[in-house]
Scaffold this motif. Structure first.
Motif, PDB file in Angstrom:
ATOM      1  N   GLU A  66      67.141 -64.358 116.033  1.00  0.00           N
ATOM      2  CA  GLU A  66      68.331 -63.517 115.877  1.00  0.00           C
ATOM      3  C   GLU A  66      69.088 -63.905 114.594  1.00  0.00           C
ATOM      4  N   GLN A  67      69.251 -65.195 114.351  1.00  0.00           N
ATOM      5  CA  GLN A  67      69.936 -65.659 113.147  1.00  0.00           C
ATOM      6  C   GLN A  67      69.127 -65.346 111.896  1.00  0.00           C
ATOM      7  N   ARG A  70      69.395 -61.844 110.915  1.00  0.00           N
ATOM      8  CA  ARG A  70      70.796 -61.401 110.807  1.00  0.00           C
ATOM      9  C   ARG A  70      71.133 -60.335 111.835  1.00  0.00           C
ATOM     10  N   ARG A  71      70.677 -60.597 113.056  1.00  0.00           N
ATOM     11  CA  ARG A  71      70.927 -59.762 114.235  1.00  0.00           C
ATOM     12  C   ARG A  71      70.264 -58.379 114.178  1.00  0.00           C
ATOM     13  N   THR A  74      67.668 -58.870 118.102  1.00  0.00           N
ATOM     14  CA  THR A  74      68.625 -59.598 118.941  1.00  0.00           C
ATOM     15  C   THR A  74      67.938 -60.294 120.111  1.00  0.00           C
ATOM     16  N   ARG A  75      68.667 -61.222 120.711  1.00  0.00           N
ATOM     17  CA  ARG A  75      68.161 -61.897 121.915  1.00  0.00           C
ATOM     18  C   ARG A  75      67.902 -60.886 123.023  1.00  0.00           C
ATOM     19  N   PRO A  93      73.789 -54.479 124.287  1.00  0.00           N
ATOM     20  CA  PRO A  93      73.706 -53.756 123.019  1.00  0.00           C
ATOM     21  C   PRO A  93      74.399 -52.400 123.144  1.00  0.00           C
TER      22      PRO A  93
END
Length: 100
Positions: A66-67, A70-71, A74-75, A93
């Motif tokens: 995710e990091q 940069r999203r 996503t998780r 989301p």
């Protein structure tokens, strides 16, 4: 016929770009799975298992992916069936929220 797990396909594409942002490596550029494996410090076999859905993405690496992306990934995308249990503090989301 197997279908690749889209969030990991996307993460691999981003990792490939991050590994060679100027395209200077040309034909020597790492493939996406190799690039993601290198950035995460895991084996290509591990990424390949995620890619083809043979194993779920490890909880440990969901936050890192995710990091890294940069999203963009996503998780919630990586663990769509159990993210609410793993990270109860996360919001759904935008496309999962009710209009009310």
């Amino acid at each position: 016929m197997r279908v690749a797990f889209y969030p990991i396909v996307l993460a691999c594409t981003i990792a490939k770009i991050l590994s060679d942002p100027d395209g200077k490596q040309g034909l020597r550029q790492q493939k996406g799975q190799a690039a993601l494996a290198s950035l995460l410090g895991v084996t290509e076999t591990t990424v390949n298992q995620w890619y083809w859905g043979r194993k779920p993405v490890s909880i440990t690496y969901c936050v890192r992916i995710e990091q890294l992306t940069r999203r963009i990934v996503t998780r919630q995308m990586l663990r769509s069936k159990d993210w609410k249990t793993i990270w109860p503090d996360l919001e759904a989301p935008d496309d999962d929220r009710s209009n009310g």
